[in-house]
Scaffold this motif. Structure first.
Motif, mmCIF file in Angstrom:
data_model
loop_
_atom_site.group_PDB
_atom_site.id
_atom_site.type_symbol
_atom_site.label_atom_id
_atom_site.label_comp_id
_atom_site.label_asym_id
_atom_site.label_seq_id
_atom_site.Cartn_x
_atom_site.Cartn_y
_atom_site.Cartn_z
ATOM 1 N N HIS A 95 0.827 -1.212 0.000
ATOM 2 C CA HIS A 95 0.000 0.000 0.000
ATOM 3 C C HIS A 95 0.854 1.252 0.000
ATOM 4 O O HIS A 95 0.471 2.273 -0.550
ATOM 5 C CB HIS A 95 -0.889 0.069 1.258
ATOM 6 N N ARG A 96 2.021 1.161 0.675
ATOM 7 C CA ARG A 96 2.820 2.356 0.927
ATOM 8 C C ARG A 96 4.305 1.997 0.894
ATOM 9 O O ARG A 96 4.727 0.998 1.478
ATOM 10 C CB ARG A 96 2.455 2.910 2.300
ATOM 11 N N LEU A 97 5.070 2.842 0.214
ATOM 12 C CA LEU A 97 6.528 2.747 0.208
ATOM 13 C C LEU A 97 7.082 4.039 0.776
ATOM 14 O O LEU A 97 6.648 5.125 0.389
ATOM 15 C CB LEU A 97 7.061 2.542 -1.209
ATOM 16 N N GLU A 98 8.036 3.912 1.684
ATOM 17 C CA GLU A 98 8.658 5.080 2.297
ATOM 18 C C GLU A 98 10.111 5.176 1.867
ATOM 19 O O GLU A 98 10.752 4.166 1.570
ATOM 20 C CB GLU A 98 8.554 5.008 3.823
ATOM 21 N N LEU A 99 10.608 6.382 1.861
ATOM 22 C CA LEU A 99 11.979 6.675 1.466
ATOM 23 C C LEU A 99 12.474 7.792 2.367
ATOM 24 O O LEU A 99 11.770 8.798 2.522
ATOM 25 C CB LEU A 99 11.970 7.089 -0.001
ATOM 26 N N ARG A 102 11.256 12.993 -5.276
ATOM 27 C CA ARG A 102 10.153 13.760 -5.882
ATOM 28 C C ARG A 102 9.903 13.338 -7.331
ATOM 29 O O ARG A 102 8.759 13.174 -7.742
ATOM 30 C CB ARG A 102 10.453 15.247 -5.779
ATOM 31 N N LYS A 103 10.988 13.192 -8.105
ATOM 32 C CA LYS A 103 10.829 12.801 -9.516
ATOM 33 C C LYS A 103 10.237 11.403 -9.658
ATOM 34 O O LYS A 103 9.577 11.106 -10.650
ATOM 35 C CB LYS A 103 12.178 12.869 -10.231
ATOM 36 N N ALA A 104 10.473 10.536 -8.671
ATOM 37 C CA ALA A 104 9.950 9.163 -8.721
ATOM 38 C C ALA A 104 8.546 9.061 -8.116
ATOM 39 O O ALA A 104 8.018 7.961 -7.960
ATOM 40 C CB ALA A 104 10.902 8.218 -7.993
ATOM 41 N N GLY A 105 7.939 10.202 -7.792
ATOM 42 C CA GLY A 105 6.563 10.195 -7.302
ATOM 43 C C GLY A 105 6.419 9.988 -5.808
ATOM 44 O O GLY A 105 5.372 9.550 -5.338
ATOM 45 N N PHE A 106 7.461 10.327 -5.040
ATOM 46 C CA PHE A 106 7.436 10.222 -3.590
ATOM 47 C C PHE A 106 7.420 11.633 -2.999
ATOM 48 O O PHE A 106 8.471 12.214 -2.750
ATOM 49 C CB PHE A 106 8.680 9.484 -3.079
ATOM 50 N N PRO A 107 6.258 12.218 -2.765
ATOM 51 C CA PRO A 107 6.226 13.574 -2.202
ATOM 52 C C PRO A 107 6.779 13.598 -0.775
ATOM 53 O O PRO A 107 6.710 12.602 -0.048
ATOM 54 C CB PRO A 107 4.749 13.952 -2.224
ATOM 55 N N LEU A 108 7.291 14.738 -0.398
ATOM 56 C CA LEU A 108 7.794 14.944 0.949
ATOM 57 C C LEU A 108 6.624 14.989 1.917
ATOM 58 O O LEU A 108 5.666 15.724 1.705
ATOM 59 C CB LEU A 108 8.584 16.254 1.011
ATOM 60 N N GLU A 109 6.699 14.192 2.981
ATOM 61 C CA GLU A 109 5.635 14.175 3.989
ATOM 62 C C GLU A 109 6.035 14.898 5.271
ATOM 63 O O GLU A 109 5.164 15.317 6.025
ATOM 64 C CB GLU A 109 5.246 12.740 4.333
ATOM 65 N N GLY A 110 7.328 14.992 5.524
ATOM 66 C CA GLY A 110 7.727 15.659 6.757
ATOM 67 C C GLY A 110 9.184 15.429 7.075
ATOM 68 O O GLY A 110 9.938 14.862 6.292
ATOM 69 N N HIS A 114 9.725 10.756 2.672
ATOM 70 C CA HIS A 114 8.911 10.785 1.466
ATOM 71 C C HIS A 114 8.122 9.489 1.413
ATOM 72 O O HIS A 114 8.565 8.464 1.942
ATOM 73 C CB HIS A 114 9.795 10.838 0.207
ATOM 74 N N ALA A 115 6.987 9.485 0.758
ATOM 75 C CA ALA A 115 6.227 8.247 0.603
ATOM 76 C C ALA A 115 5.432 8.272 -0.683
ATOM 77 O O ALA A 115 5.055 9.329 -1.195
ATOM 78 C CB ALA A 115 5.297 8.019 1.781
ATOM 79 N N ARG A 116 5.217 7.083 -1.197
ATOM 80 C CA ARG A 116 4.347 6.892 -2.359
ATOM 81 C C ARG A 116 3.349 5.811 -1.959
ATOM 82 O O ARG A 116 3.737 4.792 -1.380
ATOM 83 C CB ARG A 116 5.170 6.443 -3.560
ATOM 84 N N VAL A 117 2.086 6.053 -2.230
ATOM 85 C CA VAL A 117 1.057 5.077 -1.910
ATOM 86 C C VAL A 117 0.404 4.602 -3.200
ATOM 87 O O VAL A 117 0.425 5.289 -4.224
ATOM 88 C CB VAL A 117 0.002 5.656 -0.939
ATOM 89 N N ARG A 118 -0.158 3.412 -3.114
ATOM 90 C CA ARG A 118 -0.809 2.859 -4.297
ATOM 91 C C ARG A 118 -1.890 3.831 -4.771
ATOM 92 O O ARG A 118 -2.655 4.360 -3.980
ATOM 93 C CB ARG A 118 -1.443 1.502 -3.982
ATOM 94 N N GLY A 119 -1.901 4.102 -6.040
ATOM 95 C CA GLY A 119 -2.847 5.054 -6.605
ATOM 96 C C GLY A 119 -2.301 6.434 -6.854
ATOM 97 O O GLY A 119 -2.928 7.240 -7.515
#
Length: 194
Positions: A144-148, A162-170, A188-193
Motif C-alpha cells: 500500500h505504501r513505500l517510504e523513502l 520527488r521525480k519518482a513520485g514520492f512527495p515529501l511528507e515531513g 517521502h512516501a508513495r502510496v498505491r494510486g
C-alpha cells in the motif's frame, strides 16, 4: 509468537519466497537484477567514493564481507525480510544499488533505499530505478505504501524521491546518525494510486 489481527494481512506470506527474485526492467534500458558474486569488486569500490560514504555509514571493508552481505540478501528474499538488486545498464555494468527493506506484509509497507556510482550520477539512474521498483512493489506485489528517507542535507536524494513520485511528507528530527553526528531526515512516501 502468533499475532491475531482484526484484518487480514495486506500481502500473504509467500508472495516473494515462493518464486525467484525477478529481474525488473526500468526505463532507458536499465535492469534491476539480483546481486552476483562477480559484482563484489564494483560494490566495494562504491564505498570508496566520499559522496556515497557521506550518506551511508554501514560500509563493507572487503570482498569477503560483501559476499556475506550478498548471502544475506538472498536470505532476506527467502525469509521475506527484504529485496536487494544491482541496478545495471544495458551492457550489464553495475550502476547502482536499490533495495526494499523492512517489509511489513500485515500493513503493506516497505522502505526504499538506493545509491548510484559516481560515474552514473546525474543521468536519472536512481529515479528510473526507484520508479520501476515502486511500480513492481505497489502494483504487482500489493504494498500500500513505500517510504523513502534521506538526510535533509542530501538534495540529490530529495530530487530523486520527488521525480519518482514520492512527495515529501515531513521531517524526522535527528532520526539517523552520520559520520558528522545526528541528522534530521526527510520522509517521502508513495502510496498505491499516486
Amino acid at each position: 509468537m502468533t499475532r491475531t489481527l482484526s484484518t487480514p494481512p495486506v500481502i500473504e506470506t509467500g508472495a516473494l519466497s515462493t518464486r525467484p527474485q525477478p529481474v525488473l526492467p526500468a526505463a532507458g534500458g536499465l535492469l534491476l537484477r539480483p546481486w552476483e558474486r562477480a559484482d563484489a569488486p564494483v560494490f566495494l569500490s562504491a564505498y570508496e567514493d566520499a559522496g556515497l560514504r557521506r550518506w551511508h555509514t554501514r560500509r563493507p571493508t572487503s570482498e569477503a564481507q560483501i559476499a556475506d552481505w550478498f548471502d544475506g540478501y538472498r536470505r532476506d528474499w527467502a525469509e521475506e525480510k527484504g529485496a536487494h538488486w544491482a541496478v545495471a545498464g544495458g551492457d550489464g555494468e553495475v550502476l547502482g544499488r536499490i533495495a526494499l527493506r523492512g517489509l511489513d506484509f500485515d500493513d503493506g509497507v516497505a522502505f526504499v533505499a538506493y545509491w548510484v556510482l559516481p560515474a552514473a550520477r546525474g543521468a536519472g539512474v536512481a529515479t528510473r530505478a526507484v520508479t520501476a521498483l515502486a511500480a513492481w512493489a505497489l502494483d504487482e506485489i500489493g504494498f500500500h505504501r513505500l517510504e523513502l528517507e534521506h538526510s535533509v542535507h542530501n538534495d540529490a536524494s530529495c530530487g530523486v524521491a520527488r521525480k519518482a513520485g514520492f512527495p515529501l511528507e515531513g521531517t524526522k528530527r535527528k532520526a539517523a546518525v552520520h559520520d558528522d553526528g545526528p541528522h534530521d531526515m526527510h520522509l517521502h512516501a508513495r502510496v498505491r494510486g499516486d
